[in-house]
Scaffold this motif. Structure first.
Motif, PDB file in Angstrom:
ATOM      1  N   ARG A 290      44.456  46.056  42.666  1.00  0.00           N
ATOM      2  CA  ARG A 290      43.938  45.758  44.003  1.00  0.00           C
ATOM      3  C   ARG A 290      42.643  44.961  44.006  1.00  0.00           C
ATOM      4  NH1 ARG A 290      44.681  51.448  47.383  1.00  0.00           N
ATOM      5  NH2 ARG A 290      46.671  52.082  46.442  1.00  0.00           N
ATOM      6  N   LEU A 291      41.778  45.248  43.029  1.00  0.00           N
ATOM      7  CA  LEU A 291      40.434  44.665  43.060  1.00  0.00           C
ATOM      8  C   LEU A 291      40.409  43.138  43.096  1.00  0.00           C
ATOM      9  CD1 LEU A 291      37.504  45.493  43.171  1.00  0.00           C
ATOM     10  CD2 LEU A 291      37.436  45.497  40.665  1.00  0.00           C
ATOM     11  N   PRO A 292      41.244  42.424  42.300  1.00  0.00           N
ATOM     12  CA  PRO A 292      41.199  40.961  42.358  1.00  0.00           C
ATOM     13  C   PRO A 292      41.419  40.402  43.756  1.00  0.00           C
ATOM     14  CG  PRO A 292      42.432  41.665  40.444  1.00  0.00           C
ATOM     15  CD  PRO A 292      42.172  42.899  41.255  1.00  0.00           C
ATOM     16  N   TRP A 293      42.405  40.966  44.469  1.00  0.00           N
ATOM     17  CA  TRP A 293      42.667  40.461  45.819  1.00  0.00           C
ATOM     18  C   TRP A 293      41.561  40.847  46.791  1.00  0.00           C
ATOM     19  CZ3 TRP A 293      45.620  36.626  46.512  1.00  0.00           C
ATOM     20  CH2 TRP A 293      46.756  36.418  45.724  1.00  0.00           C
ATOM     21  N   LEU A 294      40.978  42.010  46.594  1.00  0.00           N
ATOM     22  CA  LEU A 294      39.866  42.411  47.460  1.00  0.00           C
ATOM     23  C   LEU A 294      38.655  41.516  47.237  1.00  0.00           C
ATOM     24  CD1 LEU A 294      40.180  46.301  47.192  1.00  0.00           C
ATOM     25  CD2 LEU A 294      40.864  44.827  49.096  1.00  0.00           C
ATOM     26  N   ILE A 295      38.444  41.090  45.981  1.00  0.00           N
ATOM     27  CA  ILE A 295      37.345  40.158  45.705  1.00  0.00           C
ATOM     28  C   ILE A 295      37.614  38.812  46.366  1.00  0.00           C
ATOM     29  CG2 ILE A 295      36.209  38.841  43.859  1.00  0.00           C
ATOM     30  CD1 ILE A 295      36.567  41.317  42.068  1.00  0.00           C
ATOM     31  N   VAL A 296      38.893  38.369  46.314  1.00  0.00           N
ATOM     32  CA  VAL A 296      39.269  37.138  47.027  1.00  0.00           C
ATOM     33  C   VAL A 296      38.959  37.273  48.512  1.00  0.00           C
ATOM     34  CG1 VAL A 296      41.232  35.724  47.761  1.00  0.00           C
ATOM     35  CG2 VAL A 296      41.035  36.436  45.373  1.00  0.00           C
ATOM     36  N   THR A 297      39.276  38.453  49.068  1.00  0.00           N
ATOM     37  CA  THR A 297      39.015  38.694  50.491  1.00  0.00           C
ATOM     38  C   THR A 297      37.522  38.676  50.794  1.00  0.00           C
ATOM     39  OG1 THR A 297      41.000  40.087  50.565  1.00  0.00           O
ATOM     40  CG2 THR A 297      39.478  40.271  52.407  1.00  0.00           C
ATOM     41  N   ILE A 298      36.709  39.237  49.870  1.00  0.00           N
ATOM     42  CA  ILE A 298      35.248  39.217  50.066  1.00  0.00           C
ATOM     43  C   ILE A 298      34.736  37.791  50.170  1.00  0.00           C
ATOM     44  CG2 ILE A 298      33.027  39.660  48.921  1.00  0.00           C
ATOM     45  CD1 ILE A 298      34.242  42.250  47.836  1.00  0.00           C
ATOM     46  N   PHE A 299      35.161  36.945  49.213  1.00  0.00           N
ATOM     47  CA  PHE A 299      34.706  35.551  49.244  1.00  0.00           C
ATOM     48  C   PHE A 299      35.232  34.822  50.477  1.00  0.00           C
ATOM     49  CE2 PHE A 299      33.941  36.320  44.694  1.00  0.00           C
ATOM     50  CZ  PHE A 299      32.672  35.769  44.588  1.00  0.00           C
ATOM     51  N   GLY A 300      36.455  35.195  50.892  1.00  0.00           N
ATOM     52  CA  GLY A 300      36.974  34.622  52.139  1.00  0.00           C
ATOM     53  C   GLY A 300      36.135  35.042  53.326  1.00  0.00           C
ATOM     54  N   GLY A 301      35.709  36.313  53.331  1.00  0.00           N
ATOM     55  CA  GLY A 301      34.848  36.796  54.411  1.00  0.00           C
ATOM     56  C   GLY A 301      33.495  36.108  54.415  1.00  0.00           C
ATOM     57  N   LEU A 302      32.967  35.852  53.223  1.00  0.00           N
ATOM     58  CA  LEU A 302      31.682  35.138  53.125  1.00  0.00           C
ATOM     59  C   LEU A 302      31.809  33.709  53.650  1.00  0.00           C
ATOM     60  CD1 LEU A 302      30.499  36.396  49.607  1.00  0.00           C
ATOM     61  CD2 LEU A 302      29.575  37.062  51.846  1.00  0.00           C
TER      62      LEU A 302
END
Length: 456
Positions: A290-302
């Protein structure tokens, strides 16, 4: 079994175990399906599992073992007497044995193989050599084959002799002197043909086969497309190596669908509770997937935050614009996920080939445009009812239409691009799609707002 009925049966079985009523329990179990017994075993402690399993006939015990996961299979088998081990393993199909052994340590595999007769042991060892998830790993060598120069009479006599050990006899495969597959004949055709005719004169030479190295998903598609009960597996020289039956294909379809489902959610099938893992292992597997996609989502949110920062003046001057941001983002994400789900599904079933790509694009974009218009009108009217200024309602309505149309396009194109570059389309998961759509949606919304409000 329905859930309520299952727990009633489980309670009844536990009561009989407690009373040590062997005869009653044996009779009760012999009238149950193996799948239901395996489910009951999973809900008992180890001692009761061994006690209950010991009451089963060899035939039913074999069927139950085939329903269990690898860990329970190994545990129960270990508790049996030598004679019982040999009996149940002799009755098990080769592909089922290989399936169970695949998830066990090598030393445990060798221990179990030692209880097989020489011929079965050699076949199982050979099957274990093939790569996981290939036709070679899935096939069984318990099939029926005859020579093409046999007479129908001799073929039937041969079938009588070898059929008891075969996985299925509905298809009888025909080979030449070098064991190359040259034809197939159904059991019905074999029975109704004249005894003095040769097999080669009545066999069907239009063969559907798979190669030992073919991926299991390709095998499932072939069996599904041609409505086969079994498919023969050949090597590069056309020599018949084994067969894969439809029951194994159903397991493949479920496994592949589950795998794609997890991937689409930005997770992995390692998180499934049926895996034989401890809580610690499962937790770390979940984190890893899960973590890789959540990190992608974080950068998308930024990135989304940077878009908002860029339009800070527009938002400050018209605070009511912020009211509709969650609505626009949510609707765009929903449409994008719907389109990507349909596209990934069509790719998996090979319905998107050639002109199918263009048709899929047109279909999803058209749907996005139309539902976008309907939702835009509803949102614009709602904005007016909320006593928002008319120009804000117009901006929200147009943005909603543009965002949903764009979302449908992105949700369709991303899986197609992934497929083109050789990446599994299922990884075009919801986190990736929604992050991309959030960026485009916010950009459309505030760009339109800035342009239109500047003209007022």
């Amino acid at each position: 079994m329905r859930i309520v009925k299952f727990y009633e049966i489980l309670a009844e079985v536990e009561a009989m175990i407690e009373s040590n009523d062997d005869l009653k329990l044996h009779t009760y179990l012999e009238n149950m399906h193996a799948a239901d017994i395996s489910e009951i075993l999973e809900n008992l402690d180890e001692a009761d599992q061994i006690y209950l399993f010991g009451l089963l006939s060899d035939e039913l015990a074999t069927e139950v073992l085939e329903e269990l996961n690898s860990e329970d299979f190994s545990s129960l088998l270990h508790a049996l007497t030598y004679e019982k081990k040999v009996a149940v393993l002799d009755l098990m199909s080769q592909d089922e044995i290989v399936d169970k052994l695949s998830d066990l340590p090598e030393n445990r595999q060798k221990e179990i193989i030692a209880f097989l007769d020489f011929e079965d042991a050699e076949d199982v060892k050979e099957l274990l050599v093939y790569e996981d998830s290939t036709a070679g790993r899935l096939m069984t060598k318990d099939f029926v084959s005859i020579q093409k120069n046999y007479t129908i009479y001799y073929a039937i006599e041969t079938l009588r002799a070898i059929a008891p050990d075969a996985e299925t006899i509905y298809y009888v495969y025909v080979t030449d002197d070098q064991e190359r597959l040259v034809g197939v004949i159904s059991l019905r055709e074999l029975i109704v043909s004249a005894p003095n005719r040769t097999v080669s004169s009545v066999m069907n030479e239009n063969l559907i086969t798979v190669h030992v190295d073919d991926d299991q998903e390709e095998v499932a598609q072939i069996v599904s497309k041609y409505d086969l009960l079994a498919v023969p597996v050949v090597d590069s020289e056309g020599i018949l190596q084994g067969i894969i039956t439809v029951d194994d294909v159903l397991d493949i379809i479920e496994e592949e669908a589950t795998e794609d489902f997890y991937k689409f959610a930005g997770s992995s099938d390692e998180e499934a509770y049926e895996h034989d893992t401890t809580l610690k292992v499962r937790v770390f597997a979940s984190i890893r997937s899960r973590l890789p996609w959540l990190i992608v989502t974080i950068f998308g949110g930024l990135l989304s935050a940077s878009v908002l920062a860029y339009f800070e003046k527009t938002i400050s001057a018209n605070a009511s614009l912020a009211l509709f941001m969650p609505l626009l983002a949510g609707m765009g994400g929903n449409v994008g996920t719907q389109s990507s789900t349909i596209t990934v599904r069509n790719i998996a079933t090979h319905e998107i080939e050639g002109t199918g790509i263009f048709k899929t694009l047109i279909h999803e974009i058209s749907v996005g445009l139309i539902v976008g218009i309907v939702c835009a009108l509803i949102v614009a009217v709602a904005a007016i009812i909320m006593e928002t200024e008319y120009h804000i309602a117009i901006i929200v309505g147009i943005s909603m239409w543009a965002n949903m149309s764009t979302a449908a396009t992105i949700g369709t194109i991303v899986p197609l691009v992934f497929k083109k570059i050789g990446v599994d389309p299922a990884v075009a998961s919801a986190p990736f799609i929604t992050t991309t759509i959030d960026l485009t949606g916010l950009s459309i919304y505030f760009t339109l707002a800035t342009i239109m409000l500047a003209g007022l």
